[in-house]
Design a protein around this motif. Sequence first.
Motif, PDB file in Angstrom:
ATOM      1  N   GLU A 452      12.049 -10.487  14.570  1.00 54.83           N
ATOM      2  CA  GLU A 452      10.520 -10.187  13.990  1.00 54.83           C
ATOM      3  C   GLU A 452       9.847 -10.074  15.224  1.00 54.83           C
ATOM      4  N   ARG A 454       5.250  -8.676  16.521  1.00 55.47           N
ATOM      5  CA  ARG A 454       4.213  -7.965  16.443  1.00 55.47           C
ATOM      6  C   ARG A 454       3.271  -8.267  17.585  1.00 55.47           C
ATOM      7  N   THR A 456      -0.292  -9.007  19.615  1.00 57.50           N
ATOM      8  CA  THR A 456      -1.094  -9.894  19.434  1.00 57.50           C
ATOM      9  C   THR A 456      -2.526  -9.518  20.241  1.00 57.50           C
ATOM     10  N   THR A 465      -2.103  -8.649  12.854  1.00 62.39           N
ATOM     11  CA  THR A 465      -0.994  -7.618  12.557  1.00 62.39           C
ATOM     12  C   THR A 465       0.023  -8.742  11.861  1.00 62.39           C
ATOM     13  N   ARG A 466       0.680  -7.901  10.978  1.00 66.16           N
ATOM     14  CA  ARG A 466       1.877  -8.316  10.306  1.00 66.16           C
ATOM     15  C   ARG A 466       2.889  -8.250  11.044  1.00 66.16           C
ATOM     16  N   TRP A 467       4.000  -9.249  10.487  1.00 69.98           N
ATOM     17  CA  TRP A 467       5.054  -9.229  11.441  1.00 69.98           C
ATOM     18  C   TRP A 467       6.111  -8.192  10.972  1.00 69.98           C
ATOM     19  N   GLN A 468       6.806  -7.554  11.717  1.00 69.79           N
ATOM     20  CA  GLN A 468       7.496  -6.327  11.583  1.00 69.79           C
ATOM     21  C   GLN A 468       9.053  -6.827  11.701  1.00 69.79           C
ATOM     22  N   ARG A 469       9.952  -6.646  10.698  1.00 78.32           N
ATOM     23  CA  ARG A 469      11.185  -7.073  10.766  1.00 78.32           C
ATOM     24  C   ARG A 469      12.293  -6.041  10.513  1.00 78.32           C
ATOM     25  N   LYS A 744       7.163  -3.794   6.926  1.00 82.07           N
ATOM     26  CA  LYS A 744       6.229  -4.708   7.180  1.00 82.07           C
ATOM     27  C   LYS A 744       6.417  -6.041   6.205  1.00 82.07           C
ATOM     28  N   LEU A 745       6.236  -7.168   6.593  1.00 77.01           N
ATOM     29  CA  LEU A 745       6.382  -8.543   5.971  1.00 77.01           C
ATOM     30  C   LEU A 745       5.309  -8.325   4.984  1.00 77.01           C
ATOM     31  N   ASP A 746       5.705  -8.948   3.522  1.00 75.80           N
ATOM     32  CA  ASP A 746       4.654  -9.106   2.556  1.00 75.80           C
ATOM     33  C   ASP A 746       3.677 -10.356   2.871  1.00 75.80           C
TER      34      ASP A 746
END
Length: 746
Positions: A452, A454, A456, A465-469, A744-746
């Motif tokens: 994961e 993102r 910053t 920003t949301r974490w990308q996985r 993208k993470l929920d």
Amino acid sequence: MAARRGTKTSMRNMEKELLCPVCQEMYKQPLVLPCTHNVCQACAREVLGQQGYLGHGGDPSSEPTSPASTPSTRSPRLSRRTLPKPDRLDRLLKSGFGTYPGRKRGALHPQVVMFPCPACQGDVELGERGLAGLFRNLTLERVVERYRQSVSVGGAILCQLCKPPPLEATKGCTECRATFCNECFKLFHPWGTQKAQHEPTLPTLSFRPKGLMCPDHKEEVTHYCKTCQRLVCQLCRVRRTHSGHKITPVLSAYQALKDKLTKSLTYILGNQDTVQTQICELEETVRHTEVSGQQAKEEVSQLVRGLGAVLEEKRASLLQAIEECQQERLARLSTQLQEHQSLLDGSGLVGYAQEVLKETDQPCFVQAAKQLHNRIARATEALQTFRPAASSSFRHCQLDVGREMRLLTELSFLQVPEAPVIDTQRTFAYDQIFLCWRLPPHSPPAWHYTVEFRRTDVPAQQGPTRWQRREEVRGTSALLENPDTGSVYVLRVRGCNKAGYGEYSEDVHLHTPPAPVLHFFLDGRWGASRERLAISKDQRAVRSVPGLPLLLAAERLLTGCHLSVDVVLGDVAVTQGRSYWACAVDPASYLVKVGVGLESKLQESFQGAPDVISPRYDPDSGHDSGAEDATVEAAPPFAFLTIGMGKILLGSGASANAGLTGRDGPAASCTVPLPPRLGICLDYERGRVSFLDAVSFRGLLECPLDCSGPVCPAFCFIGGGAVQLQEPVGTKPERKVTIGGFAKLD
């Protein structure tokens, strides 16, 4: 009417909040422990008595002694109280909190009373005074009384002084803290005594003082100590114990706590739909837990049965092998036994030989005795070299099950992987981001990993920003393609196996290059001497060998010397945009210059370059001395950073010779340590070159450059040295993870 029914319903539902944790009955004269839990006063006395504390069960309210508190008239329910476990009492007594007979107040080492709180399962320090230093929870007493009245618990109130069976109480006495029938009230309040002045009240189960009194000074509490979180009276304020503490009036503490409680309660009541949704979710989780637990039991049972079946099959095969070996040995031994039995006198082979010896016809004897002699010779040899045909030992059939027993003993449930450790020495950002990690020692294995990341450095108005996985990453490394230039990324990893996901690793922050990475190889056709420069086969590294000229220069160092400048150029030229590349310089290099320059000027200056005087020589700016004096503001065609002996030279002398100037003109001479990698960022349109620490992307130097034509990378050597170009991350055979393709993470 509906509101009244709702109040009664809520009162019935809170019964579990009104039960003493010791006797599991409704509180009677509850005391507030230092851990904020409550316990009945009588229960607390009995617990301390069981521990051996004598004289520490004083009445916190300091009320007159009640006739109902004598042992002969104590409530029958006290005999049914649940006392602490004996092991806890033994532990407390062994720890030095037992009874000290004859100890007086004010002794050198006063006894500290420890109370085992049944609610938090911890030992609470009550101080020297024990229960006498605790406050009664009058509010809880009022709530209990209202609850009893609402649900009619206990029916009629009985006299506490009657002999069994007691009569129904008709009066109560606040001073005596007891309920009486008419006869008992007259008996305990005789005419002409001080007790006759007591005012009778209606019978009740709880007698409370008029106000909360300080247990130390028997005065009404008026303030609240925020430091000690305790109610205090006027005398407590002036004591040394509370000197320097933050003390506020009770009214302020009352209003503040009431506002907080009201606010919290309003929030809970206003989110009843959320509470109900979470209750449904918890109920569903309970159902799933029951089903999953049953499935887990069945799976474990099936696996253990499978192990038993394998062991049973293995047992049968091993026994069969032993049986076959046994039968084969018995057959061989039986044959040998029969042969030896035939050697006995008058039986078998010996008897037959004796009869053959009686034959007198010589031809017939020779014919029969020839075969017999061979048999007798073999029997004689077997007799002389006797040895059983098979061993009776079965040592070769012994089993070594030590390893299997250890495995079975250590058989346990699979654990999730521990948090991975990111290898910061191998993790870096260049044209792509290369992420490398490992599991800690003795960690359960991971089947795959989740990466994961993102950015910053996004503007604050855009929000975080949301974490990308990326799921199911195999191996212990990954490539993140197409990162944004000039950004800061935070990355983390966690492992997964059949038991589930483990903890995340610590976050690692990486800076990406400020411009797109320029890929090129070294070209030694211009200004490179094959005798002194050695370029690697992949054309990404070059090493300079000083050779004979430097040795001769050392001999003529005081009178002057001639040294050669060797240059290596990149095989590409930049004509637009912004470009970035990085390289590593050997710290043991004598003098190396890393930079850029106009391709035409570099070829003109270094193709067949003459020897120069002094090892401090720098390539000139492409202008003669007179032109430089006339055109001071003209941008130089070269821009180099001077490195030597593990240091970087930054100063006015180096800037003037190499055409390097800072933002505010030439800087004072100084040196900085050589970083592991150097970065060069070229802005062609602006005509600027920046030299950076390629690890931290800290700026080292920025200078102008003439970009009127193609510009190419250049590396100059005076004496021994080595340069290694940063290898593009994309050439590594690692798993590729495209940033644009992450969910993208929920």
